[in-house]
Enzyme design. Structure first.
Site, PDB file in Angstrom:
ATOM      1  N   ASP A  19       0.956  -1.008   0.020  1.00 38.24           N
ATOM      2  CA  ASP A  19       0.004  -0.179   0.011  1.00 38.24           C
ATOM      3  C   ASP A  19       0.804   1.189  -0.083  1.00 38.24           C
ATOM      4  O   ASP A  19       2.067   1.123   0.284  1.00 38.24           O
ATOM      5  CB  ASP A  19      -1.029  -0.166   1.247  1.00 38.24           C
ATOM      6  CG  ASP A  19      -1.796   1.133   1.605  1.00 38.24           C
ATOM      7  OD1 ASP A  19      -2.272   1.545   0.528  1.00 38.24           O
ATOM      8  OD2 ASP A  19      -2.049   1.621   2.481  1.00 38.24           O
ATOM      9  N   PHE A  20       0.244   2.377  -0.434  1.00 44.82           N
ATOM     10  CA  PHE A  20       1.366   3.531  -0.402  1.00 44.82           C
ATOM     11  C   PHE A  20       1.060   4.534   1.103  1.00 44.82           C
ATOM     12  O   PHE A  20       1.599   4.702   1.685  1.00 44.82           O
ATOM     13  CB  PHE A  20       0.997   4.186  -1.581  1.00 44.82           C
ATOM     14  CG  PHE A  20       1.693   5.738  -1.924  1.00 44.82           C
ATOM     15  CD1 PHE A  20       3.185   5.265  -2.010  1.00 44.82           C
ATOM     16  CD2 PHE A  20       1.345   6.936  -1.511  1.00 44.82           C
ATOM     17  CE1 PHE A  20       3.991   6.553  -2.127  1.00 44.82           C
ATOM     18  CE2 PHE A  20       2.125   7.994  -1.826  1.00 44.82           C
ATOM     19  CZ  PHE A  20       3.378   7.802  -2.027  1.00 44.82           C
ATOM     20  N   ASP A  21      -0.248   4.900   0.840  1.00 46.68           N
ATOM     21  CA  ASP A  21      -0.508   5.984   2.117  1.00 46.68           C
ATOM     22  C   ASP A  21      -0.445   5.249   3.409  1.00 46.68           C
ATOM     23  O   ASP A  21      -1.011   4.323   3.357  1.00 46.68           O
ATOM     24  CB  ASP A  21      -2.057   6.483   1.828  1.00 46.68           C
ATOM     25  CG  ASP A  21      -2.037   7.490   0.771  1.00 46.68           C
ATOM     26  OD1 ASP A  21      -1.250   8.440   0.345  1.00 46.68           O
ATOM     27  OD2 ASP A  21      -2.909   7.199  -0.212  1.00 46.68           O
ATOM     28  N   GLU A  28      -1.460  10.351   4.961  1.00 47.80           N
ATOM     29  CA  GLU A  28      -2.457  10.334   3.833  1.00 47.80           C
ATOM     30  C   GLU A  28      -2.507  11.318   2.700  1.00 47.80           C
ATOM     31  O   GLU A  28      -2.535  12.330   3.190  1.00 47.80           O
ATOM     32  CB  GLU A  28      -4.053  10.010   4.411  1.00 47.80           C
ATOM     33  CG  GLU A  28      -3.951   9.050   5.421  1.00 47.80           C
ATOM     34  CD  GLU A  28      -4.032   7.580   4.649  1.00 47.80           C
ATOM     35  OE1 GLU A  28      -4.814   7.567   3.569  1.00 47.80           O
ATOM     36  OE2 GLU A  28      -3.688   6.689   5.320  1.00 47.80           O
ATOM     37  N   ARG A  64     -14.586  12.312  -0.617  1.00 47.95           N
ATOM     38  CA  ARG A  64     -13.313  13.080  -0.076  1.00 47.95           C
ATOM     39  C   ARG A  64     -12.871  13.822  -1.307  1.00 47.95           C
ATOM     40  O   ARG A  64     -12.517  15.142  -1.256  1.00 47.95           O
ATOM     41  CB  ARG A  64     -12.237  12.214   0.348  1.00 47.95           C
ATOM     42  CG  ARG A  64     -12.778  11.784   1.806  1.00 47.95           C
ATOM     43  CD  ARG A  64     -11.526  10.783   2.468  1.00 47.95           C
ATOM     44  NE  ARG A  64     -11.457   9.454   1.515  1.00 47.95           N
ATOM     45  CZ  ARG A  64     -10.561   8.649   1.524  1.00 47.95           C
ATOM     46  NH1 ARG A  64      -9.154   8.965   1.904  1.00 47.95           N
ATOM     47  NH2 ARG A  64     -10.762   7.367   0.664  1.00 47.95           N
ATOM     48  N   SER A 107      -2.344   1.476  -4.535  1.00 51.82           N
ATOM     49  CA  SER A 107      -2.837   2.681  -3.770  1.00 51.82           C
ATOM     50  C   SER A 107      -4.416   3.033  -4.081  1.00 51.82           C
ATOM     51  O   SER A 107      -4.602   3.234  -5.269  1.00 51.82           O
ATOM     52  CB  SER A 107      -2.108   3.997  -4.124  1.00 51.82           C
ATOM     53  OG  SER A 107      -2.311   4.772  -3.071  1.00 51.82           O
ATOM     54  N   GLY A 108      -5.257   3.141  -3.207  1.00 52.88           N
ATOM     55  CA  GLY A 108      -6.379   3.866  -3.179  1.00 52.88           C
ATOM     56  C   GLY A 108      -5.998   5.390  -3.332  1.00 52.88           C
ATOM     57  O   GLY A 108      -7.181   5.921  -3.574  1.00 52.88           O
ATOM     58  N   LYS A 152      -7.847  -4.185  -4.825  1.00 52.37           N
ATOM     59  CA  LYS A 152      -6.549  -4.636  -4.614  1.00 52.37           C
ATOM     60  C   LYS A 152      -6.403  -6.204  -4.758  1.00 52.37           C
ATOM     61  O   LYS A 152      -5.447  -6.695  -5.588  1.00 52.37           O
ATOM     62  CB  LYS A 152      -5.989  -4.055  -3.263  1.00 52.37           C
ATOM     63  CG  LYS A 152      -5.771  -2.560  -3.341  1.00 52.37           C
ATOM     64  CD  LYS A 152      -5.180  -2.198  -1.891  1.00 52.37           C
ATOM     65  CE  LYS A 152      -4.902  -0.900  -1.791  1.00 52.37           C
ATOM     66  NZ  LYS A 152      -4.029  -0.129  -0.845  1.00 52.37           N
ATOM     67  N   ASP A 175      -2.514  -1.163   5.669  1.00 55.77           N
ATOM     68  CA  ASP A 175      -2.780  -0.721   6.939  1.00 55.77           C
ATOM     69  C   ASP A 175      -4.175  -0.504   7.189  1.00 55.77           C
ATOM     70  O   ASP A 175      -4.684  -0.286   8.309  1.00 55.77           O
ATOM     71  CB  ASP A 175      -2.046   0.652   7.203  1.00 55.77           C
ATOM     72  CG  ASP A 175      -2.798   1.889   6.297  1.00 55.77           C
ATOM     73  OD1 ASP A 175      -3.274   2.963   6.946  1.00 55.77           O
ATOM     74  OD2 ASP A 175      -2.619   1.766   5.133  1.00 55.77           O
ATOM     75  N   ASN A 178      -9.382  -1.311   2.928  1.00 59.65           N
ATOM     76  CA  ASN A 178      -9.098  -1.505   1.738  1.00 59.65           C
ATOM     77  C   ASN A 178      -8.044  -2.461   1.326  1.00 59.65           C
ATOM     78  O   ASN A 178      -7.847  -2.698   0.018  1.00 59.65           O
ATOM     79  CB  ASN A 178      -9.363  -0.214   0.733  1.00 59.65           C
ATOM     80  CG  ASN A 178      -7.990   0.410   0.962  1.00 59.65           C
ATOM     81  OD1 ASN A 178      -7.313   0.377   1.914  1.00 59.65           O
ATOM     82  ND2 ASN A 178      -7.411   1.226  -0.145  1.00 59.65           N
ATOM     83  N   ASP A 179      -7.347  -2.989   2.118  1.00 59.70           N
ATOM     84  CA  ASP A 179      -6.235  -4.060   2.008  1.00 59.70           C
ATOM     85  C   ASP A 179      -6.471  -5.344   2.122  1.00 59.70           C
ATOM     86  O   ASP A 179      -5.887  -6.042   1.721  1.00 59.70           O
ATOM     87  CB  ASP A 179      -4.964  -3.413   2.663  1.00 59.70           C
ATOM     88  CG  ASP A 179      -4.143  -2.320   2.470  1.00 59.70           C
ATOM     89  OD1 ASP A 179      -4.144  -2.053   1.237  1.00 59.70           O
ATOM     90  OD2 ASP A 179      -4.144  -1.309   3.291  1.00 59.70           O
TER      91      ASP A 179
END
Length: 218
Positions: A19-21, A28, A64, A107-108, A152, A175, A178-179
Site C-alpha cells: 500500500d502507499f498511504d 494520507e 473526499r 494505492s487507493g 486490490k 494498514d 481496503n487492503d
C-alpha cells in the site's frame, strides 16, 4: 530470494505488494491536499472511517475527492512531489528486489504521488487512481484502478496470473480495510501500523513506523 519455512513446506517469495498511504508514505496524500483548502479535519475523519472499515471505500473516495473541487492542480503536484516517505521504505524495497522479488505499489490514493515515488523508492510498478483536472483545477471527479474495496485483491490475482506467481509466493503489506481484499490472496500478510480490522487477518504485525522491520520477519 527470501525464504519462508513452515512445518509443511519451504517456498520462495517472488512478489511483494505494498500500500502507499500510511505504508510506503507517512500519512494520507488526500489529507495533505485537504489541508490546503482548510478542510483537513473533515477529510481525515472520512479517511479514518473508510480505513477502519466503517464506510465503503468507493463512497468515501468520491466524498473526499468531491471536497477537493477547485484546488489548483499545480498545488496537487507540488504536494505529491514532497511527501514524507516511511522510514525504511527505500531500504526494504531494495532488499526485496536484491532477492529477485518483483515489488509493486497498490494505492487507493493518486497517481500524482505513486508514479512520482516509483523511481525514488524503487518499486517496479504502481496502480492507483487519477484526479480529474480541467483548466488547471480539480473537478472533484476521480477514476482509476483502485476505487473499490475489492480492487486490490482483483488486481493482485491478475498480476499473479501474468507473472506466474502463487498465493504462497506473495507478500502483501498495508494498514487499512481496503487492503483486506489483497490479504485474501497472499501467503505472507503484513499489517503495518494497521487498523484492527486488518491485523486480524495478518500473520505479521508491525507496530513501529519502520518498514525495514519486515525484513526481520521473513
Amino acid at each position: 530470494m527470501s525464504t519462508l519455512y513452515t512445518k509443511e513446506r519451504k517456498f520462495m517469495l517472488k512478489l511483494a505488494v505494498f500500500d502507499f498511504d500510511s505504508t510506503l508514505m507517512d500519512g494520507e496524500t488526500i489529507d495533505f491536499f485537504a489541508d490546503e483548502l482548510g478542510i483537513g479535519e473533515e477529510v481525515a475523519r472520512i479517511t479514518e472511517e473508510a480505513m477502519s472499515g466503517r464506510l465503503d471505500f468507493f463512497e468515501s473516495l468520491q466524498q473526499r475527492v468531491g471536497l477537493l473541487k477547485g484546488l489548483d492542480y499545480s498545488v496537487v503536484e507540488k504536494i505529491s512531489h514532497s511527501l514524507p516517505y516511511m522510514a525504511g521504505a527505500k531500504e526494504t524495497i531494495a532488499a526485496l528486489k536484491s532477492q529477485g522479488m518483483t515489488v509493486v505499489c497498490f494505492s487507493g490514493g493518486f497517481r500524482t504521488a505513486t508514479s512520482y515515488a516509483k523511481d525514488i523508492l524503487g518499486y517496479d510498478a504502481d496502480f492507483s487512481n487519477v484526479l480529474h483536472e480541467k483548466d488547471g483545477k480539480l473537478t472533484g471527479l476521480v477514476g482509476g484502478d483502485m476505487m473499490f474495496n475489492f480492487s486490490k485483491g482483483d488486481m493482485l490475482v491478475r498480476l499473479q496470473n501474468v507473472l506466474g506467481v502463487s498465493k504462497e509466493e506473495t507478500l502483501v503489506c498495508g494498514d487499512g480495510a481496503n487492503d483486506l481484499s489483497m490479504f485474501a490472496h497472499a501467503g505472507t500478510r503484513v499489517a503495518f501500523c494497521a487498523r484492527e480490522i486488518l491485523e486480524r487477518e495478518a500473520n505479521i504485525i508491525i507496530k513501529e513506523k519502520n518498514l525495514s522491520l519486515i525484513l526481520e520477519k521473513i
